[in-house]
Every structure is written in C-alpha cells, then in structure tokens.
Motif scaffolding. Structure first.
Motif, PDB file in Angstrom:
ATOM      1  N   GLN A 214      -6.986 -39.607 -14.117  1.00 35.34           N
ATOM      2  CA  GLN A 214      -5.765 -38.561 -14.232  1.00 35.34           C
ATOM      3  C   GLN A 214      -5.505 -38.362 -15.333  1.00 35.34           C
ATOM      4  N   ILE A 215      -6.164 -39.021 -16.777  1.00 31.87           N
ATOM      5  CA  ILE A 215      -5.402 -38.414 -18.010  1.00 31.87           C
ATOM      6  C   ILE A 215      -6.570 -37.702 -19.012  1.00 31.87           C
ATOM      7  N   PRO A 216      -6.284 -36.876 -18.964  1.00 30.98           N
ATOM      8  CA  PRO A 216      -7.237 -35.778 -19.674  1.00 30.98           C
ATOM      9  C   PRO A 216      -7.824 -36.986 -20.796  1.00 30.98           C
ATOM     10  N   PRO A 217      -8.957 -36.999 -20.831  1.00 32.83           N
ATOM     11  CA  PRO A 217      -9.555 -38.807 -21.795  1.00 32.83           C
ATOM     12  C   PRO A 217      -9.242 -37.928 -23.674  1.00 32.83           C
ATOM     13  N   GLU A 218      -9.079 -37.175 -23.299  1.00 29.43           N
ATOM     14  CA  GLU A 218      -8.834 -36.256 -25.274  1.00 29.43           C
ATOM     15  C   GLU A 218      -7.625 -36.751 -25.364  1.00 29.43           C
ATOM     16  N   PHE A 219      -6.436 -36.375 -24.197  1.00 33.55           N
ATOM     17  CA  PHE A 219      -4.915 -37.300 -24.834  1.00 33.55           C
ATOM     18  C   PHE A 219      -4.818 -38.291 -25.343  1.00 33.55           C
ATOM     19  N   LEU A 220      -6.015 -38.995 -24.684  1.00 39.90           N
ATOM     20  CA  LEU A 220      -5.461 -41.064 -24.722  1.00 39.90           C
ATOM     21  C   LEU A 220      -6.869 -41.110 -26.643  1.00 39.90           C
ATOM     22  N   ASP A 221      -7.251 -40.030 -27.073  1.00 39.60           N
ATOM     23  CA  ASP A 221      -8.038 -39.573 -28.372  1.00 39.60           C
ATOM     24  C   ASP A 221      -6.915 -40.676 -29.263  1.00 39.60           C
ATOM     25  N   GLN A 222      -7.289 -41.584 -29.713  1.00 40.84           N
ATOM     26  CA  GLN A 222      -6.677 -42.558 -30.451  1.00 40.84           C
ATOM     27  C   GLN A 222      -6.940 -41.705 -32.100  1.00 40.84           C
ATOM     28  N   ARG A 223      -6.929 -40.756 -32.009  1.00 38.08           N
ATOM     29  CA  ARG A 223      -7.422 -40.323 -33.276  1.00 38.08           C
ATOM     30  C   ARG A 223      -6.264 -39.416 -33.776  1.00 38.08           C
ATOM     31  N   ILE A 224      -5.949 -39.012 -32.549  1.00 37.65           N
ATOM     32  CA  ILE A 224      -4.702 -38.477 -32.362  1.00 37.65           C
ATOM     33  C   ILE A 224      -2.706 -38.328 -32.426  1.00 37.65           C
ATOM     34  N   PHE A 225      -3.243 -39.970 -31.484  1.00 36.98           N
ATOM     35  CA  PHE A 225      -2.283 -41.122 -31.574  1.00 36.98           C
ATOM     36  C   PHE A 225      -2.024 -42.161 -33.035  1.00 36.98           C
ATOM     37  N   GLU A 226      -3.001 -42.234 -33.279  1.00 38.26           N
ATOM     38  CA  GLU A 226      -3.162 -43.195 -34.446  1.00 38.26           C
ATOM     39  C   GLU A 226      -2.467 -43.977 -34.864  1.00 38.26           C
ATOM     40  N   LYS A 227      -1.573 -42.930 -34.847  1.00 42.28           N
ATOM     41  CA  LYS A 227      -0.035 -44.560 -36.349  1.00 42.28           C
ATOM     42  C   LYS A 227       0.619 -44.892 -35.070  1.00 42.28           C
ATOM     43  N   GLU A 228       0.892 -44.080 -33.792  1.00 40.98           N
ATOM     44  CA  GLU A 228       1.711 -44.326 -32.665  1.00 40.98           C
ATOM     45  C   GLU A 228       0.737 -45.906 -31.759  1.00 40.98           C
ATOM     46  N   THR A 229      -0.696 -45.797 -32.111  1.00 42.19           N
ATOM     47  CA  THR A 229      -1.512 -46.735 -31.076  1.00 42.19           C
ATOM     48  C   THR A 229      -1.615 -48.367 -31.827  1.00 42.19           C
ATOM     49  N   GLN A 230      -1.137 -48.064 -33.293  1.00 42.31           N
ATOM     50  CA  GLN A 230      -1.214 -48.859 -33.955  1.00 42.31           C
ATOM     51  C   GLN A 230       0.527 -49.937 -34.084  1.00 42.31           C
ATOM     52  N   ASN A 231       1.444 -48.659 -34.301  1.00 44.70           N
ATOM     53  CA  ASN A 231       2.291 -49.650 -34.185  1.00 44.70           C
ATOM     54  C   ASN A 231       2.791 -50.334 -32.521  1.00 44.70           C
ATOM     55  N   VAL A 232       2.421 -49.816 -31.499  1.00 42.56           N
ATOM     56  CA  VAL A 232       2.520 -50.810 -30.428  1.00 42.56           C
ATOM     57  C   VAL A 232       1.465 -51.778 -30.835  1.00 42.56           C
ATOM     58  N   LYS A 233       0.122 -51.901 -31.238  1.00 45.70           N
ATOM     59  CA  LYS A 233       0.179 -53.208 -31.947  1.00 45.70           C
ATOM     60  C   LYS A 233       0.218 -53.481 -32.793  1.00 45.70           C
ATOM     61  N   ASP A 234       1.370 -53.480 -33.462  1.00 45.95           N
ATOM     62  CA  ASP A 234       1.677 -54.046 -34.076  1.00 45.95           C
ATOM     63  C   ASP A 234       3.527 -54.543 -34.008  1.00 45.95           C
ATOM     64  N   LEU A 235       3.437 -54.243 -32.247  1.00 42.09           N
ATOM     65  CA  LEU A 235       4.228 -54.802 -31.614  1.00 42.09           C
ATOM     66  C   LEU A 235       4.373 -55.579 -30.781  1.00 42.09           C
ATOM     67  N   ARG A 236       3.183 -55.504 -30.056  1.00 45.22           N
ATOM     68  CA  ARG A 236       2.853 -56.703 -29.742  1.00 45.22           C
ATOM     69  C   ARG A 236       2.169 -57.946 -30.643  1.00 45.22           C
ATOM     70  N   SER A 237       1.974 -57.639 -31.456  1.00 42.24           N
ATOM     71  CA  SER A 237       1.508 -58.617 -32.243  1.00 42.24           C
ATOM     72  C   SER A 237       2.797 -59.638 -33.216  1.00 42.24           C
ATOM     73  N   THR A 238       4.056 -59.123 -33.068  1.00 37.34           N
ATOM     74  CA  THR A 238       4.888 -59.871 -33.124  1.00 37.34           C
ATOM     75  C   THR A 238       5.891 -60.563 -31.503  1.00 37.34           C
ATOM     76  N   MET A 239       5.820 -59.995 -30.924  1.00 36.42           N
ATOM     77  CA  MET A 239       6.257 -60.310 -29.618  1.00 36.42           C
ATOM     78  C   MET A 239       5.087 -61.913 -29.389  1.00 36.42           C
ATOM     79  N   THR A 240       6.089 -63.364 -29.394  1.00 36.75           N
ATOM     80  CA  THR A 240       5.078 -64.208 -28.513  1.00 36.75           C
ATOM     81  C   THR A 240       4.698 -63.922 -27.344  1.00 36.75           C
ATOM     82  N   THR A 241       5.645 -63.785 -26.112  1.00 39.98           N
ATOM     83  CA  THR A 241       4.916 -63.821 -24.783  1.00 39.98           C
ATOM     84  C   THR A 241       4.456 -61.898 -24.333  1.00 39.98           C
ATOM     85  N   GLY A 242       4.113 -61.669 -23.505  1.00 42.43           N
ATOM     86  CA  GLY A 242       3.945 -60.237 -23.426  1.00 42.43           C
ATOM     87  C   GLY A 242       4.988 -59.010 -23.041  1.00 42.43           C
TER      88      GLY A 242
END
Length: 167
Positions: free
Chosen positions: A115-143
């Motif tokens: 139900q999410i428009p594919p362009e909304f999840l376009d990582q170019r638009i939210f590139e910074k935010e997507t990278q921030n989530v990846k960084d957050l995941r990498s700093t947490m030892t548990t999921g």
C-alpha cells in the motif's frame, strides 16, 4: 535534488511533533528494519517515539551530547501519546498492520508495503534517514525491533548517563 528537498519539506509541518513527521519516520523505520510481515513485526510500537530523532538527526546515540539525549528522552514521552493516535490512523489507511502481543501486552506493527507508493520508499529521497537507521542498527548489539522498550531505553539513554524514569 531541489525537488527532493522541497518534497521532504512538504511532508513536515511542525517537525518532531507533527503527525506527518512521525508517519514518515515510522514508515522509514519499519521499512529499514524489514518489518513487512507479522513474522518480522516491530514489537511494541512505543519504541518508535524514542527512535525518530535518531532517524532524522543521526543514527548513533553516542554521537549526541548528553543534554540532547536527555531532550530526546523527555520529548519521547509526549511522542508516545501521539504514536497511539498515529498507529490508528496508519492502520485505518491500510499502511500498516497491527497485532496485539498477548505475552508482553503491547501492540506490534509491520508495514503493509503493497500500500506504500514505491516512490515514497525511494532511498534517494530519504538517503540520509535510511543511512541513520543503518547506523543505529549497527550500534545496537541486539535487534531493535524485538527488544523490550525498557531494554531500548537502557541501551540508548541509561548507558549514556541519562536519568530516566519508569517506561
């Protein structure tokens, strides 16, 4: 690039206390954590209130000054109330699905990606935010998607010397 930034600005009104801000942050979090089915659900939606600032301002809690972390923690208490309303709105719009977790007495959720428009999840638009989530995941030892809210608060705030109260 200009049109992407103006598109992002149209999504935001009063940043950090706006439903649009919380909605896009929630959708990005669920997508980045691959919470797209009941089997991979995000346990206890209230944790999102603590995470949205890291999605938008930088994903590594240890890089924040102590006062900023304290502010994030305090404001998350207000965001938890907004998140209750937002979950209902997103569910009614069929953008997310929810289930009641009987064992932990919480509401779990996952993205209804169809139900999410594919362009909304376009990582170019939210590139910074997507990278921030990846960084957050990498700093947490548990999921992040499966730990308890108390454990999340401990890892992000208590371990960084922020005084907290009962979650």
């Amino acid at each position: 690039m200009q049109s992407r930034n103006s598109a992002k600005k149209r999504l935001m009104f009063i940043q950090k206390e706006d439903y649009n801000y919380l909605a896009y942050s929630t959708i990005l979090l669920l997508n980045s954590f691959d919470c797209t089915s009941e089997a991979t659900r995000f346990r206890d939606f209230r944790k999102i209130a603590y995470l949205v600032d890291f999605v938008n301002e930088g994903g590594i809690p240890q890089n924040f000054e102590q006062q900023k972390l304290a502010d994030i923690y305090v404001k998350a208490q207000i965001k938890k109330k907004l998140m209750h309303h937002l979950v209902i709105i997103l569910k009614n719009k069929n953008l997310i699905r929810v289930s009641i977790n009987q064992s932990s007495r919480t509401i779990d959720l996952w993205l209804n990606k169809e139900q999410i428009p594919p362009e909304f999840l376009d990582q170019r638009i939210f590139e910074k935010e997507t990278q921030n989530v990846k960084d957050l995941r990498s700093t947490m030892t548990t999921g992040v998607r499966s730990i308890t809210i108390a454990k999340l608060v401990e890892k992000i705030f208590k371990n960084n010397n922020i005084l907290t109260w009962e979650v």
